[in-house]
Design a protein around this motif. Structure first.
Motif, PDB file in Angstrom:
ATOM      1  N   PHE A  31       0.826  -1.210   0.000  1.00 38.98           N
ATOM      2  CA  PHE A  31       0.000   0.000   0.000  1.00 38.98           C
ATOM      3  C   PHE A  31       0.865   1.268   0.000  1.00 38.98           C
ATOM      4  O   PHE A  31       0.381   2.358  -0.321  1.00 38.98           O
ATOM      5  CB  PHE A  31      -0.932   0.021   1.217  1.00 38.98           C
ATOM      6  N   SER A  32       2.126   1.137   0.367  1.00 39.08           N
ATOM      7  CA  SER A  32       3.014   2.299   0.408  1.00 39.08           C
ATOM      8  C   SER A  32       3.241   2.908  -0.969  1.00 39.08           C
ATOM      9  O   SER A  32       3.661   4.064  -1.069  1.00 39.08           O
ATOM     10  CB  SER A  32       4.361   1.921   1.034  1.00 39.08           C
ATOM     11  N   VAL A  33       2.951   2.148  -2.031  1.00 41.74           N
ATOM     12  CA  VAL A  33       3.140   2.695  -3.386  1.00 41.74           C
ATOM     13  C   VAL A  33       2.177   3.848  -3.653  1.00 41.74           C
ATOM     14  O   VAL A  33       2.387   4.628  -4.595  1.00 41.74           O
ATOM     15  CB  VAL A  33       2.960   1.605  -4.466  1.00 41.74           C
ATOM     16  N   LEU A  34       1.139   3.975  -2.848  1.00 37.24           N
ATOM     17  CA  LEU A  34       0.171   5.057  -3.033  1.00 37.24           C
ATOM     18  C   LEU A  34       0.613   6.356  -2.369  1.00 37.24           C
ATOM     19  O   LEU A  34      -0.032   7.401  -2.549  1.00 37.24           O
ATOM     20  CB  LEU A  34      -1.195   4.645  -2.466  1.00 37.24           C
ATOM     21  N   GLY A  35       1.692   6.301  -1.596  1.00 41.91           N
ATOM     22  CA  GLY A  35       2.175   7.507  -0.944  1.00 41.91           C
ATOM     23  C   GLY A  35       1.138   8.095  -0.009  1.00 41.91           C
ATOM     24  O   GLY A  35       0.530   7.397   0.809  1.00 41.91           O
ATOM     25  N   ASN A  36       0.883   9.393  -0.147  1.00 41.34           N
ATOM     26  CA  ASN A  36      -0.067  10.077   0.730  1.00 41.34           C
ATOM     27  C   ASN A  36      -1.514   9.686   0.477  1.00 41.34           C
ATOM     28  O   ASN A  36      -2.401  10.034   1.255  1.00 41.34           O
ATOM     29  CB  ASN A  36       0.080  11.589   0.585  1.00 41.34           C
ATOM     30  N   GLU A  37      -1.770   8.972  -0.618  1.00 41.21           N
ATOM     31  CA  GLU A  37      -3.143   8.576  -0.935  1.00 41.21           C
ATOM     32  C   GLU A  37      -3.516   7.219  -0.352  1.00 41.21           C
ATOM     33  O   GLU A  37      -4.638   6.757  -0.535  1.00 41.21           O
ATOM     34  CB  GLU A  37      -3.347   8.555  -2.454  1.00 41.21           C
ATOM     35  N   ARG A  38      -2.571   6.581   0.328  1.00 42.78           N
ATOM     36  CA  ARG A  38      -2.887   5.275   0.902  1.00 42.78           C
ATOM     37  C   ARG A  38      -3.920   5.420   2.010  1.00 42.78           C
ATOM     38  O   ARG A  38      -3.985   6.456   2.690  1.00 42.78           O
ATOM     39  CB  ARG A  38      -1.626   4.594   1.448  1.00 42.78           C
ATOM     40  N   PRO A  39      -4.739   4.399   2.233  1.00 41.62           N
ATOM     41  CA  PRO A  39      -5.706   4.450   3.340  1.00 41.62           C
ATOM     42  C   PRO A  39      -4.981   4.500   4.681  1.00 41.62           C
ATOM     43  O   PRO A  39      -3.794   4.156   4.784  1.00 41.62           O
ATOM     44  CB  PRO A  39      -6.492   3.142   3.181  1.00 41.62           C
ATOM     45  N   ASP A  40      -5.692   4.934   5.718  1.00 39.94           N
ATOM     46  CA  ASP A  40      -5.117   4.934   7.063  1.00 39.94           C
ATOM     47  C   ASP A  40      -4.557   3.553   7.364  1.00 39.94           C
ATOM     48  O   ASP A  40      -5.199   2.531   7.067  1.00 39.94           O
ATOM     49  CB  ASP A  40      -6.185   5.286   8.105  1.00 39.94           C
ATOM     50  N   TYR A  41      -3.383   3.519   7.977  1.00 38.45           N
ATOM     51  CA  TYR A  41      -2.742   2.209   8.149  1.00 38.45           C
ATOM     52  C   TYR A  41      -2.059   2.016   9.492  1.00 38.45           C
ATOM     53  O   TYR A  41      -1.754   0.890   9.884  1.00 38.45           O
ATOM     54  CB  TYR A  41      -1.721   1.973   7.038  1.00 38.45           C
ATOM     55  N   ARG A  42      -1.808   3.092  10.241  1.00 38.78           N
ATOM     56  CA  ARG A  42      -1.149   2.911  11.528  1.00 38.78           C
ATOM     57  C   ARG A  42      -1.837   3.784  12.572  1.00 38.78           C
ATOM     58  O   ARG A  42      -2.312   4.874  12.285  1.00 38.78           O
ATOM     59  CB  ARG A  42       0.333   3.237  11.446  1.00 38.78           C
ATOM     60  N   TRP A  43      -1.880   3.264  13.803  1.00 37.69           N
ATOM     61  CA  TRP A  43      -2.597   3.933  14.872  1.00 37.69           C
ATOM     62  C   TRP A  43      -1.822   3.814  16.188  1.00 37.69           C
ATOM     63  O   TRP A  43      -1.203   2.776  16.458  1.00 37.69           O
ATOM     64  CB  TRP A  43      -3.971   3.313  15.106  1.00 37.69           C
ATOM     65  N   ILE A  44      -1.860   4.860  16.991  1.00 35.41           N
ATOM     66  CA  ILE A  44      -1.472   4.742  18.388  1.00 35.41           C
ATOM     67  C   ILE A  44      -2.760   4.470  19.152  1.00 35.41           C
ATOM     68  O   ILE A  44      -3.809   5.067  18.869  1.00 35.41           O
ATOM     69  CB  ILE A  44      -0.764   6.012  18.915  1.00 35.41           C
ATOM     70  N   ILE A  45      -2.700   3.546  20.092  1.00 31.09           N
ATOM     71  CA  ILE A  45      -3.890   3.111  20.823  1.00 31.09           C
ATOM     72  C   ILE A  45      -3.624   3.248  22.317  1.00 31.09           C
ATOM     73  O   ILE A  45      -2.658   2.675  22.831  1.00 31.09           O
ATOM     74  CB  ILE A  45      -4.250   1.646  20.497  1.00 31.09           C
ATOM     75  N   ILE A  46      -4.481   3.987  22.998  1.00 25.88           N
ATOM     76  CA  ILE A  46      -4.364   4.153  24.451  1.00 25.88           C
ATOM     77  C   ILE A  46      -5.747   3.969  25.062  1.00 25.88           C
ATOM     78  O   ILE A  46      -6.730   4.524  24.558  1.00 25.88           O
ATOM     79  CB  ILE A  46      -3.812   5.540  24.825  1.00 25.88           C
ATOM     80  N   GLY A  47      -5.820   3.207  26.132  1.00 20.17           N
ATOM     81  CA  GLY A  47      -7.116   3.009  26.771  1.00 20.17           C
ATOM     82  C   GLY A  47      -6.980   2.448  28.170  1.00 20.17           C
ATOM     83  O   GLY A  47      -6.002   1.772  28.483  1.00 20.17           O
ATOM     84  N   PRO A  48      -7.972   2.711  29.029  1.00 21.04           N
ATOM     85  CA  PRO A  48      -7.955   2.179  30.394  1.00 21.04           C
ATOM     86  C   PRO A  48      -8.382   0.721  30.421  1.00 21.04           C
ATOM     87  O   PRO A  48      -8.813   0.158  29.396  1.00 21.04           O
ATOM     88  CB  PRO A  48      -8.983   3.056  31.114  1.00 21.04           C
ATOM     89  N   SER A  49      -8.295   0.124  31.577  1.00 18.26           N
ATOM     90  CA  SER A  49      -8.792  -1.240  31.755  1.00 18.26           C
ATOM     91  C   SER A  49     -10.268  -1.299  31.365  1.00 18.26           C
ATOM     92  O   SER A  49     -11.056  -0.434  31.736  1.00 18.26           O
ATOM     93  CB  SER A  49      -8.630  -1.654  33.215  1.00 18.26           C
ATOM     94  N   GLY A  50     -10.625  -2.314  30.582  1.00 18.81           N
ATOM     95  CA  GLY A  50     -12.009  -2.476  30.147  1.00 18.81           C
ATOM     96  C   GLY A  50     -12.299  -1.876  28.793  1.00 18.81           C
ATOM     97  O   GLY A  50     -13.330  -2.173  28.188  1.00 18.81           O
TER      98      GLY A  50
END
Length: 528
Positions: free
Chosen positions: A323-342
């Motif tokens: 998907f990196s061949v699309l450069g800035n047009e690639r779909p969302d692909y990476r996320w930082i995830i933070i959350g409490p217990s539950g």
């Protein structure tokens, strides 16, 4: 910890359909908590002595009740809001009446779910006025999810959570009012019975049962080669937990609350439908006790705070990302995830037929995964895959459906992924994740040679405009992606298609013994 039993009172319920989203349903399995009967000797005791005696008796009963349906409440659990009881308790009190019905009048025939949806159309002032009409309306108009929606609509992410969503709304929208002087006072309604409202509180305060955590049947590997990973897991599309491949990540040493708040000062991150500063989100996550806590899940963290992207590197097993061949047009692909217990994610399949990896930096996560051909119990996808109906919360799924998987021939793959470990989630697999403690993680979706054809097939489906996610141009993504791959890797797609055809033909080709067996005569035939 408290321990209690409940009495099943009503069947499975569904939430109203929400197009193009993972809609939630309420599966009702609340159990009855009988009202305590005072002993005659208690009549001679002072009020403070009665409170102590009742507490001691509750602890004794907690130890005595060891049944299979018993549940533990979190040590930090608040008392049941306004004294709402499960509907099954009404059967244990023959002379009792349900103020839920008497207080609603002609509206009593509506389900709790529908009534709350109607109340969700009202303003805060209207809810406040209606709450004075009857005990029943008092309960419903103080339902926390209603006030959460009001806070998010009125304040967006600019709020400082203050014990509850209602007090947060008042403090944020009417700052002249001293919320602190009110405290947590509220009416306790002794004769209000509702499975829906009770179970919302129960799921928010329920501790994970040990039997929900003990199954750990995922394959674990350390130090394997890329070739072995592809051959044993990526090619056959099987999950695996990888140990040691985060060694050397600066994030493991640096990413704690203080570092992230300082490094990301003033930056807003995606939290549900709003964007919040980290310090405000942590203030919320420290206090929240709700069924579905808000989850920080931001796809643009690398662009917002570039230094965070330098604190980790993609494990060697996942570095082919077409998907990196699309450069800035690639779909969302990476996320930082933070959350409490539950907090966590209910059952879903990752977007655009991609595979994924999830790396835990702090905390721990419980994973439950089902292969593409097995739909998890309690989960109901629409025929076109655009919608998914599932239980309202993750705890509710465990309460009502997890036990059924013990007798299934195809059992789910399960594990607890801890800090420093990475899980590979293959394309098309259903999976659910719940944080067992406050957790910080990084996840990325990617396309490799092994699932490129699947992704292209997915992107050209007739209803791709409703299925494709993470990009503004859903309709043309297939053509753009295919052309970009062909330009960057000439002949790659054709080669993969030929290999897929050869593999399919090989699977259909009869073995030697099949070719020499006469199925009709039950004997051998020779053609040479």
């Amino acid at each position: 910890m408290l321990r209690f039993r409940t009495l099943l009172a009503s069947p499975y319920r569904k939430r109203k359909k929400q197009p193009k989203t993972g809609r939630k349903t309420r599966a009702t399995r609340s159990d009855a908590v009988p009202r305590k009967q005072c002993h005659r000797t208690d009549e001679l005791r002072q009020p403070h002595q009665l409170e102590t005696v009742e507490q001691e008796e509750e602890e004794e009963e907690a130890e005595a009740e060891d049944g299979e349906l018993g549940f533990h409440l979190k040590s930090s659990a608040r008392s049941n809001a306004h004294g709402v009881q499960p509907l099954g308790n009404l059967f244990l009190s023959p002379n009792a009446t349900n103020s839920r019905n008497t207080g609603l009048g002609a509206l009593q025939n509506l389900t709790d779910e529908l009534l709350l949806e109607i109340l969700g159309l009202l303003s805060a002032t209207q809810l406040g006025i209606l709450a004075t009409v009857s005990k029943s309306f008092y309960i419903f108009c103080n339902h926390e999810p209603l006030w959460r929606n009001l806070v998010l609509e009125a304040l967006g992410g600019d709020f400082s959570f203050n014990r509850s969503w209602k007090s947060t709304y008042v403090a944020g929208c009417h700052p002249s009012f001293d919320v602190g002087s009110v405290g947590d006072l509220g009416l306790e309604i002794r004769d209000f019975y509702s499975d829906y409202v009770f179970q919302s509180w129960l799921c928010a305060n329920l501790e994970m049962k040990p039997e929900w955590l003990e199954r750990d049947n995922i394959v674990r590997k350390r130090g394997i080669s890329v070739e072995e990973f592809v051959r044993s897991f990526e090619e056959p599309n099987k999950p695996v937990l990888l140990e040691g491949c985060m060694d050397g990540w600066l994030a493991l040493e640096k990413w704690n609350r203080d570092y992230l708040v300082k490094t990301c000062s003033g930056v807003r991150f995606s939290v549900g439908p709003v964007e919040m500063r980290l310090e405000d989100y942590f203030c919320y996550s420290d206090q929240t006790r709700e069924e579905r806590p808000l989850y920080l899940f931001d796809p643009k963290f690398g662009e917002k705070v570039p230094v965070l992207g330098l604190d980790y590197e993609v494990p060697v097993y996942f570095r082919e990302d077409l998907f990196s061949v699309l450069g800035n047009e690639r779909p969302d692909y990476r996320w930082i995830i933070i959350g409490p217990s539950g907090s966590g994610s209910s059952f879903h399949i990752d977007p655009n037929s991609t595979s994924a990896w999830n790396a835990v930096i702090t905390g721990s996560k419980k994973w439950v995964l089902f292969p593409p051909d097995v739909v998890p119990p309690g989960v109901h996808p629409s025929p076109d895959g655009a919608e998914v109906a599932c239980p309202v919360s993750i705890n509710e799924w465990f309460m009502n459906f997890y036990g059924a998987t013990k007798s299934w021939k195809k059992k789910p793959v399960e594990c607890i992924c801890k800090a420093g470990e990475v899980i590979f989630v293959p394309s098309g697999w259903w999976h659910m994740v719940i944080n067992l403690e406050e957790s910080i993680a990084i996840t990325q979706n990617y396309v490799s040679s092994r699932n490129l054809l699947n992704v292209l097939d997915f992107l050209k489906k007739p209803n791709a405009s409703t299925l494709v996610s993470g990009t503004r141009d859903r309709v043309n993504l297939h053509d753009k992606f295919k052309k970009a791959v062909e330009a960057k890797f000439p002949g790659k797609i054709d080669q993969l298609m030929l290999e897929a055809e050869d593999k399919a033909a090989l699977q259909k080709k009869p073995s030697f013994w099949d070719s020499v067996t006469d199925s009709k005569a039950g004997a051998f035939t020779f053609s040479f």
